[in-house]
Scaffold this active site. Sequence first.
Site, mmCIF file in Angstrom:
data_model
loop_
_atom_site.group_PDB
_atom_site.id
_atom_site.type_symbol
_atom_site.label_atom_id
_atom_site.label_comp_id
_atom_site.label_asym_id
_atom_site.label_seq_id
_atom_site.Cartn_x
_atom_site.Cartn_y
_atom_site.Cartn_z
ATOM 1 N N THR A 93 0.843 -1.190 0.000
ATOM 2 C CA THR A 93 0.000 0.000 0.000
ATOM 3 C C THR A 93 0.876 1.238 0.000
ATOM 4 O O THR A 93 1.718 1.411 0.893
ATOM 5 C CB THR A 93 -0.931 0.007 1.224
ATOM 6 O OG1 THR A 93 -1.844 -1.089 1.119
ATOM 7 C CG2 THR A 93 -1.721 1.301 1.309
ATOM 8 N N ALA A 116 6.943 -2.618 0.586
ATOM 9 C CA ALA A 116 7.704 -2.250 -0.607
ATOM 10 C C ALA A 116 6.790 -1.535 -1.588
ATOM 11 O O ALA A 116 5.589 -1.818 -1.654
ATOM 12 C CB ALA A 116 8.324 -3.481 -1.270
ATOM 13 N N HIS A 148 5.838 4.904 -17.498
ATOM 14 C CA HIS A 148 4.612 4.184 -17.157
ATOM 15 C C HIS A 148 3.483 4.584 -18.098
ATOM 16 O O HIS A 148 3.632 5.510 -18.895
ATOM 17 C CB HIS A 148 4.194 4.460 -15.707
ATOM 18 C CG HIS A 148 5.054 3.786 -14.692
ATOM 19 N ND1 HIS A 148 6.229 4.355 -14.220
ATOM 20 C CD2 HIS A 148 4.934 2.598 -14.057
ATOM 21 C CE1 HIS A 148 6.781 3.539 -13.332
ATOM 22 N NE2 HIS A 148 6.010 2.467 -13.218
ATOM 23 N N LYS A 152 -1.130 6.617 -15.017
ATOM 24 C CA LYS A 152 -0.397 6.744 -13.753
ATOM 25 C C LYS A 152 -0.194 8.224 -13.435
ATOM 26 O O LYS A 152 0.353 8.973 -14.241
ATOM 27 C CB LYS A 152 0.957 6.031 -13.829
ATOM 28 C CG LYS A 152 1.696 6.013 -12.490
ATOM 29 C CD LYS A 152 2.925 5.116 -12.561
ATOM 30 C CE LYS A 152 3.692 5.094 -11.248
ATOM 31 N NZ LYS A 152 2.873 4.541 -10.135
#
Length: 237
Positions: A93, A116, A148, A152
């Site tokens: 998260t 992570a 990306h 995003k």
Amino acid sequence: MKTPVRILIHGSSGRMGQALLRLSKQPDSGCVVVATVARRVALCVIDGVPQFAASELASVPDFDVAIDFSLPEGFDAILALCLARKRALVSGTTGLSPAQQAALAAASTQIALTWASNFSLGVAVLHDLVERAAVLLQGWDCDIVESHHTRKQDAPSGTALTLGSAAAQAGAQPHYASIRAGDIIGEHLVQFTAAGERIELVHRASNRDIFAHGALHVAQRVYAKPAGRYRVGELLG
């Protein structure tokens, strides 16, 4: 035959939660999902797996490790449950507040956990390579370019910042560039440059399942560890 690790999936309605559910059903996954938790649920049981709403979190059955890919507002509850039951936590998260990061650090004195921003095993290796390169290449320019998909929103990516932190701790001064194009799943290039030479360390993701595979891999290894905070790279073996 090795006993499967009992997994609780927290945030099961999201893309990662669904991937974890699907991949855990593979014969060689080494895991069995004992329950899932989502903000809301339509059915109590799906494919034999009990489904719990976030408000019912305290009622979930026993588990060995919780895998959390939810939202910051749901993080405190799953951390508290793992502490209360003395069970391991694997969390991806993002967007945690400073207070939540501090709570995570405090919890690591009581339970085994891994947090992570990226659970790709390849990125874990890249992290270590970047750290080593920064130590050996003092004074070289360090640039991190991440690419990306167009949806995003955060930039630089959390993974880019984590790689940059590794470089900075080793003495480098990282600079960042972000590209948002098409449906790129994720690419991270870390470049070290000096007069007349350049080193490029790069990781490219072509399938989002790598992140779920990595989380399951970590879960199988961290749940039996003593209390502490473990990086993905420490659990590769």
